[in-house]
Design a protein around this motif. Structure first.
Motif, PDB file in Angstrom:
ATOM      1  N   LEU A 237       0.836  -1.204   0.000  1.00 50.65           N
ATOM      2  CA  LEU A 237       0.000   0.000   0.000  1.00 50.65           C
ATOM      3  C   LEU A 237       0.872   1.256   0.000  1.00 50.65           C
ATOM      4  O   LEU A 237       0.610   2.215  -0.753  1.00 50.65           O
ATOM      5  N   LYS A 238       1.914   1.262   0.821  1.00 52.86           N
ATOM      6  CA  LYS A 238       2.805   2.415   0.887  1.00 52.86           C
ATOM      7  C   LYS A 238       3.452   2.672  -0.472  1.00 52.86           C
ATOM      8  O   LYS A 238       3.548   3.817  -0.935  1.00 52.86           O
ATOM      9  N   GLU A 239       3.876   1.596  -1.143  1.00 49.44           N
ATOM     10  CA  GLU A 239       4.497   1.738  -2.466  1.00 49.44           C
ATOM     11  C   GLU A 239       3.490   2.290  -3.478  1.00 49.44           C
ATOM     12  O   GLU A 239       3.821   3.140  -4.304  1.00 49.44           O
ATOM     13  N   ALA A 240       2.245   1.795  -3.402  1.00 53.55           N
ATOM     14  CA  ALA A 240       1.199   2.277  -4.311  1.00 53.55           C
ATOM     15  C   ALA A 240       0.942   3.769  -4.098  1.00 53.55           C
ATOM     16  O   ALA A 240       0.722   4.524  -5.054  1.00 53.55           O
ATOM     17  N   GLN A 241       0.991   4.206  -2.844  1.00 57.46           N
ATOM     18  CA  GLN A 241       0.795   5.632  -2.552  1.00 57.46           C
ATOM     19  C   GLN A 241       1.951   6.462  -3.084  1.00 57.46           C
ATOM     20  O   GLN A 241       1.752   7.550  -3.648  1.00 57.46           O
ATOM     21  N   GLU A 242       3.173   5.959  -2.932  1.00 55.51           N
ATOM     22  CA  GLU A 242       4.344   6.689  -3.420  1.00 55.51           C
ATOM     23  C   GLU A 242       4.334   6.837  -4.936  1.00 55.51           C
ATOM     24  O   GLU A 242       4.808   7.840  -5.482  1.00 55.51           O
TER      25      GLU A 242
END
Length: 433
Positions: free
Chosen positions: A181-186
């Motif tokens: 999820l964090k990677e998708a947000q970045e």
């Protein structure tokens, strides 16, 4: 016919900027297709001073909605501002001014689509919303025009790129949900508040729109059963690999021969032979089964400035062509069937189930007997010792059974003394039919 058709934009964000860019860059192509030019005459924005990724003529920007909605020279209004109530008010006002409306607003169409369709019809205006589902995929027109003579039985698909990206990272790379999820947000695939995506709400709104078009029934958002991906475990995805399954967030819309319908969004294990199993990262795909056509699948980018703007422009072009023919507002099709939801005892699927049970002789025999009594048989069985003391982990995949039987079995399973916990269960879809 006018030598030039004027467009009013409500919003100049990611999609709005893409629309303005396409109109400027493809002016010669539009003139060839339509026999007239197309120009953006006025754009409603919230902040005139905001820095923008697309260099647009600032003289056409306005913070007054009347400059778009009440301008007699503007023929088509493109709503790409997002939100619900304000957008709804502006669209209704546009219809009263006899302007045709193009929108990419899935939330608005899911909630108020029938009302807006009726208002457009009453004012002899067009309302098109191709970009509301599937980004740049020509999906809605494929359903409403390409498959208009067929009887659609099932629509199932990956209609949210954010969750598909997250699940791809978890399934292929073994990344945890939080890190994916964090990677998708970045990367800009997920919002700072990802709730609508990861809890399945975005996909549910899109499935409402697809079900309405496919089944000619007034499906509402409350009719959709929704489950997101935030509680998925890597353990289940690893078992899925052993079973040759891929995990996807799937939107389902099924219709029986007696016109009962089921609409849902849920994490689902797909056989790796199913066409949707190979759809990875942020891409969308919708698999459609019709009585006449059989199986078809639409695939492509589900979001992004220019892909979504391309879908918006396809609607703009259709509205202008209708203006030339004098047939605006003639495409409205009333619902044909009264809505009846499929009861659980008529909804059939296979199911994946993971249990922690006491590691003792006869434990699995008790579980097998319970399912036998319920008339449910097993297609696949995996068993291994659990990390927890004196417990074993069991994974079963059932043969096709009704949702009612499976839920009854779960309730009885939890009462067995040998069952410590029902860890997870998911719908399973095998090879495409």
């Amino acid at each position: 016919m006018e030598k030039e058709v004027s467009i009013g934009l409500l919003g100049l964000g990611v999609v709005g900027s893409g629309v303005a860019q396409l109109i400027e860059n493809y002016q010669d192509d539009l003139k060839h297709q339509l026999g007239c030019g197309v120009r953006v005459k006025s754009v409603l924005v919230r902040n005139l001073e905001k820095a923008r990724s697309y260099d647009i003529d600032h003289s056409i920007l306005t913070t007054n909605c009347d400059d778009v909605l009440n301008d007699p020279d503007i023929n088509v209004v493109v709503e790409v501002m997002g939100g619900i109530e304000e957008a709804r008010k502006y669209i209704l006002q546009a219809f009263q001014a006899k302007k045709h409306v193009i929108t990419a607003n899935k939330d608005l169409i899911a909630l108020y689509g029938p009302e807006l369709e009726a208002a457009a019809n009453e004012n002899e205006c067009d309302l098109f919303y191709e970009a509301s589902v599937g980004g740049g995929i020509p999906l809605l027109r494929g359903l409403s025009d390409g498959l208009v003579s067929d009887r659609i039985q099932q629509v199932m698909g990956i209609v949210n790129g954010t969750t598909n990206y997250i699940l791809t990272k978890m399934d292929v790379d073994g990344t945890s949900y939080e890190d994916a999820l964090k990677e998708a947000q970045e990367l800009g695939f997920a919002e700072a508040d990802p709730t609508a995506d990861v809890e399945g709400l975005d996909a549910a709104r899109k499935m409402v729109i697809l079900a309405r078009l496919s089944f000619l029934t007034n499906v509402e958002l409350d009719d959709v059963e929704v489950e997101g991906i935030s509680n998925l475990s890597l353990t289940d995805l690893q078992y899925g690999k052993q079973l040759d399954y891929s995990m996807k967030l799937i939107g389902f819309a099924n219709r029986t021969n007696d016109h009962h319908i089921e609409v849902s969004v849920q994490p689902t294990f797909l056989s790796n032979k199913h066409p949707l199993a190979s759809v990875t990262d942020e891409y969308n795909a919708v698999y459609i089964n019709g009585e006449a056509v059989g199986e078809t699948m639409f695939y492509g980018p589900g979001a992004g400035s220019l892909p979504t703007a391309t879908a918006v422009m396809s609607d703009v072009v259709e509205a202008i062509k209708n203006m030339r023919l004098g047939v605006n507002g003639k495409k409205f099709v009333k619902p044909r069937f009264q809505k009846e939801l499929t009861p659980m005892d008529q909804r059939y699927s296979q199911f994946y189930l993971r249990l922690h049970v006491k590691d003792e002789v006869g434990a699995f025999a008790l579980i097998s007997e319970l399912f036998h009594q319920m008339g449910i048989s097993f297609e696949r069985i995996l068993q291994k010792p659990s990390n927890k003391d004196e417990l074993a982990e069991i994974v079963v995949v059932t043969h096709e059974t009704s949702l009612a039987k499976f839920k009854d079995s779960l309730a009885k399973l939890r009462e067995l003394y040998v069952v410590e916990n029902v860890e997870s269960f998911f719908r399973v879809e095998g090879d495409a039919k």
